[in-house]
Write a protein that holds these residues in place. Structure first.
Motif, PDB file in Angstrom:
ATOM      1  N   VAL A 122       0.890  -1.260  -0.298  1.00 22.85           N
ATOM      2  CA  VAL A 122       0.076   0.044   0.168  1.00 22.85           C
ATOM      3  C   VAL A 122       0.257   1.510  -0.103  1.00 22.85           C
ATOM      4  N   LEU A 123       2.008   1.449   1.287  1.00 25.32           N
ATOM      5  CA  LEU A 123       2.781   2.698   0.823  1.00 25.32           C
ATOM      6  C   LEU A 123       3.785   2.598  -0.366  1.00 25.32           C
ATOM      7  N   ALA A 124       4.369   1.411  -0.751  1.00 22.26           N
ATOM      8  CA  ALA A 124       5.027   1.352  -2.214  1.00 22.26           C
ATOM      9  C   ALA A 124       3.534   2.286  -3.313  1.00 22.26           C
ATOM     10  N   SER A 125       2.670   1.676  -3.284  1.00 28.78           N
ATOM     11  CA  SER A 125       1.501   2.190  -4.485  1.00 28.78           C
ATOM     12  C   SER A 125       1.814   4.439  -4.447  1.00 28.78           C
ATOM     13  N   ALA A 126       1.674   4.207  -3.330  1.00 25.50           N
ATOM     14  CA  ALA A 126       1.927   5.641  -2.601  1.00 25.50           C
ATOM     15  C   ALA A 126       2.032   6.405  -3.285  1.00 25.50           C
ATOM     16  N   SER A 127       3.718   5.502  -3.460  1.00 21.50           N
ATOM     17  CA  SER A 127       5.198   6.131  -3.504  1.00 21.50           C
ATOM     18  C   SER A 127       5.108   6.014  -5.015  1.00 21.50           C
ATOM     19  N   VAL A 128       4.583   5.048  -5.715  1.00 18.23           N
ATOM     20  CA  VAL A 128       5.036   5.010  -6.872  1.00 18.23           C
ATOM     21  C   VAL A 128       3.726   6.466  -7.732  1.00 18.23           C
ATOM     22  N   VAL A 129       2.202   6.287  -7.025  1.00 21.37           N
ATOM     23  CA  VAL A 129       1.582   7.477  -7.367  1.00 21.37           C
ATOM     24  C   VAL A 129       2.189   9.169  -7.506  1.00 21.37           C
ATOM     25  N   TYR A 130       2.184   9.484  -6.435  1.00 27.72           N
ATOM     26  CA  TYR A 130       3.031  10.831  -6.139  1.00 27.72           C
ATOM     27  C   TYR A 130       4.895  11.078  -6.795  1.00 27.72           C
ATOM     28  N   SER A 131       5.638   9.940  -7.087  1.00 24.20           N
ATOM     29  CA  SER A 131       6.331   9.940  -8.161  1.00 24.20           C
ATOM     30  C   SER A 131       6.336  10.110  -9.414  1.00 24.20           C
ATOM     31  N   LEU A 132       4.685   9.638  -9.867  1.00 22.76           N
ATOM     32  CA  LEU A 132       4.702   9.577 -11.156  1.00 22.76           C
ATOM     33  C   LEU A 132       3.990  11.618 -11.534  1.00 22.76           C
ATOM     34  N   GLY A 133       2.834  11.460 -10.576  1.00 21.66           N
ATOM     35  CA  GLY A 133       2.893  12.897  -9.718  1.00 21.66           C
ATOM     36  C   GLY A 133       3.662  14.195 -10.192  1.00 21.66           C
TER      37      GLY A 133
END
Length: 107
Positions: free
Chosen positions: A86-97
């Motif tokens: 879950v935290l890694a997915s949030a990390s990827v979403v923020y990085s893509l942003g």
């Protein structure tokens, strides 16, 4: 010729067996936090990095891969592995942003 007789094999004089298996309680092996712990560590670092720069996506992807390995490993904690995913997915979403923001600013 008088030869002595030698008996071989178990003695039938007593009814108790010489050995019995231990019938005590069987303890489950402790959970191993190997992959799950690493995945959670990578996910937390990736999330912190991704709040400031876009290249945190690399750490997030590593955390996702390690989290999937932790879910497939039978002795790893599933709860820790799921939190890592879950935290890694949030990390990827923020990085893509961040990366999308950088592309918009360059054009």
């Amino acid at each position: 010729m008088d030869l002595p007789t030698v008996t071989s094999g178990p003695s039938i004089e007593h009814d108790e067996p010489d050995w019995e298996p231990n019938a005590g309680p069987i303890e489950a092996p402790p959970l191993d936090h190997g992959y799950a712990g690493w995945a959670l560590g990578f996910a937390i670092v990736g999330l912190l990095v991704s709040l400031f720069v876009g290249w945190g996506i690399i750490i997030g992807v590593v955390a996702i891969i390690t989290g999937i390995l932790a879910l497939r490993h039978p002795r790893d904690s599933r709860a820790v592995a799921i939190w890592a995913l879950v935290l890694a997915s949030a990390s990827v979403v923020y990085s893509l942003g961040w990366l999308a923001y950088a592309v918009i600013q360059m054009s």
